[in-house]
Write a protein that holds these residues in place. Structure first.
Motif, PDB file in Angstrom:
ATOM      1  N   HIS A   1       0.818  -1.217   0.000  1.00 48.10           N
ATOM      2  CA  HIS A   1       0.000   0.000   0.000  1.00 48.10           C
ATOM      3  C   HIS A   1       0.852   1.269   0.000  1.00 48.10           C
ATOM      4  O   HIS A   1       0.323   2.363   0.216  1.00 48.10           O
ATOM      5  CB  HIS A   1      -0.931   0.009   1.215  1.00 48.10           C
ATOM      6  CG  HIS A   1      -2.135  -0.882   1.058  1.00 48.10           C
ATOM      7  ND1 HIS A   1      -3.145  -0.635   0.143  1.00 48.10           N
ATOM      8  CD2 HIS A   1      -2.485  -2.036   1.687  1.00 48.10           C
ATOM      9  CE1 HIS A   1      -4.059  -1.576   0.229  1.00 48.10           C
ATOM     10  NE2 HIS A   1      -3.692  -2.449   1.147  1.00 48.10           N
ATOM     11  N   GLY A   2       2.165   1.126  -0.219  1.00 50.11           N
ATOM     12  CA  GLY A   2       3.015   2.306  -0.335  1.00 50.11           C
ATOM     13  C   GLY A   2       3.780   2.666   0.909  1.00 50.11           C
ATOM     14  O   GLY A   2       4.326   3.775   1.009  1.00 50.11           O
TER      15      GLY A   2
ATOM     16  N   LYS B   1       2.899   6.685  -3.318  1.00 45.81           N
ATOM     17  CA  LYS B   1       3.387   5.574  -2.512  1.00 45.81           C
ATOM     18  C   LYS B   1       4.893   5.689  -2.279  1.00 45.81           C
ATOM     19  O   LYS B   1       5.608   6.330  -3.036  1.00 45.81           O
ATOM     20  CB  LYS B   1       3.101   4.244  -3.221  1.00 45.81           C
ATOM     21  CG  LYS B   1       1.631   3.907  -3.397  1.00 45.81           C
ATOM     22  CD  LYS B   1       1.515   2.561  -4.104  1.00 45.81           C
ATOM     23  CE  LYS B   1       0.071   2.112  -4.241  1.00 45.81           C
ATOM     24  NZ  LYS B   1      -0.024   0.794  -4.918  1.00 45.81           N
ATOM     25  N   TRP B   2       5.362   5.019  -1.212  1.00 48.00           N
ATOM     26  CA  TRP B   2       6.794   4.857  -0.936  1.00 48.00           C
ATOM     27  C   TRP B   2       7.528   6.203  -0.861  1.00 48.00           C
ATOM     28  O   TRP B   2       8.612   6.391  -1.415  1.00 48.00           O
ATOM     29  CB  TRP B   2       7.435   3.940  -1.978  1.00 48.00           C
ATOM     30  CG  TRP B   2       6.661   2.676  -2.173  1.00 48.00           C
ATOM     31  CD1 TRP B   2       6.392   1.720  -1.235  1.00 48.00           C
ATOM     32  CD2 TRP B   2       6.014   2.230  -3.373  1.00 48.00           C
ATOM     33  NE1 TRP B   2       5.624   0.711  -1.762  1.00 48.00           N
ATOM     34  CE2 TRP B   2       5.376   0.991  -3.080  1.00 48.00           C
ATOM     35  CE3 TRP B   2       5.913   2.736  -4.670  1.00 48.00           C
ATOM     36  CZ2 TRP B   2       4.650   0.291  -4.017  1.00 48.00           C
ATOM     37  CZ3 TRP B   2       5.194   2.028  -5.610  1.00 48.00           C
ATOM     38  CH2 TRP B   2       4.575   0.822  -5.284  1.00 48.00           C
TER      39      TRP B   2
ATOM     40  N   ARG C   1       3.588   7.023   3.105  1.00 47.30           N
ATOM     41  CA  ARG C   1       3.063   7.466   1.822  1.00 47.30           C
ATOM     42  C   ARG C   1       2.395   8.823   2.004  1.00 47.30           C
ATOM     43  O   ARG C   1       2.070   9.237   3.125  1.00 47.30           O
ATOM     44  CB  ARG C   1       2.061   6.466   1.254  1.00 47.30           C
ATOM     45  CG  ARG C   1       0.743   6.397   2.013  1.00 47.30           C
ATOM     46  CD  ARG C   1      -0.252   5.481   1.314  1.00 47.30           C
ATOM     47  NE  ARG C   1      -0.610   5.956  -0.006  1.00 47.30           N
ATOM     48  CZ  ARG C   1      -1.155   5.197  -0.952  1.00 47.30           C
ATOM     49  NH1 ARG C   1      -1.406   3.918  -0.714  1.00 47.30           N
ATOM     50  NH2 ARG C   1      -1.465   5.700  -2.125  1.00 47.30           N
TER      51      ARG C   1
END
Length: 258
Positions: free
Chosen positions: A201-202, A219-220, A206
């Motif tokens: 989900h990132g 995300k990330w 996020r």
């Protein structure tokens, strides 16, 4: 909740990525055995803890990237979300190697570890999540640090009018105007539905832009850079609107989420 209706201005297919659902084109069919197996895993996911759920999300994400049917997006373990990745794999960072940098046109560039971000005042928002491709997940909780808190701590210099976001997958990027970034419903999110944001989900960190289509919630997240002008993000280069207000952009009339 999951009508798969494409946006009016669908982005062209990224040339270097494998085909995937919705905005990334249609992928190769997923075999019946794989789908049945994922249905079993999804049922298991309903009653498991956070660590197992994170692994399940990653597995669902890997299969979903090659799933033209949308079945994996509806599994119980997926929480109603479809999984999208703009790179060829799901990146991972944790306590020892995650860093979020804040820089650009600021007086005090900074770097934050996960513990640093958790130590800051946290805001919890419960909103619907709306994807520009049509699906919607109601009443999803995100918690984290208001982006404005990090910007205030850094001190935005005169001439800084926008924010550029970079991500540790090396591909995803996004942007907001400074006014948008200072809204109270824009978070650097650490939890989703009161659990740490999983890699699929990132996570572990996020962006969450509550009033905007979900592609703006990068995300990330690894970098926050104050810039002179808005710099086009990844999905905008494939046709999506830079300003992504739910129901007021991309030719869609969805109900607002914030």
């Amino acid at each position: 909740m999951d009508d798969r209706t494409p946006p009016v201005r669908a982005p062209e297919k990224p040339p270097t990525l494998p085909p995937g659902p919705s905005e990334e084109g249609r992928g190769a069919p997923v075999g019946r055995r794989v789908v049945l197996g994922m249905l079993g895993l999804g049922a298991v996911g309903v009653g498991v803890g956070g660590a197992v759920q994170g692994k399940l999300d990653s597995l669902l994400a890997s299969v979903s990237a090659e799933d033209p049917t949308g079945v994996t997006g509806l599994l119980p373990g997926g929480g109603g979300f479809r999984f999208y990745s703009v790179s060829n794999s799901i990146p991972h960072r944790g306590e020892s190697d995650y860093r979020l940098t804040v820089g650009g046109l600021v007086d005090k560039p900074a770097g934050y570890r996960l513990a640093d971000l958790r130590a800051l005042p946290q805001t919890r928002l419960v909103r619907d999540v709306q994807c520009v491709t049509g699906w919607r997940v109601p009443k999803t909780a995100f918690s984290g640090v208001r982006l404005s808190t990090l910007l205030d701590a850094a001190g935005v210099r005169a001439g800084g009018t926008a924010i550029h976001f970079t991500c540790f997958d090396g591909v995803y990027s996004e942007s907001l105007t400074l006014d948008q970034a200072r809204r109270a419903d824009i978070l650097v999110a650490l939890t989703m539905n009161d659990k740490p944001v999983t890699a699929a989900h990132g996570g572990p960190v996020r962006l969450y832009a509550a009033p905007m289509y979900f592609y703006k919630s990068a995300k990330w997240l690894s970098g926050i850079t104050v810039t002179k002008d808005v710099e086009t993000g990844y999905w905008e280069r494939y046709g999506y609107d830079v300003d992504a207000w739910v129901g007021k952009s991309n030719g869609r009339g969805d109900d607002p989420t914030s």
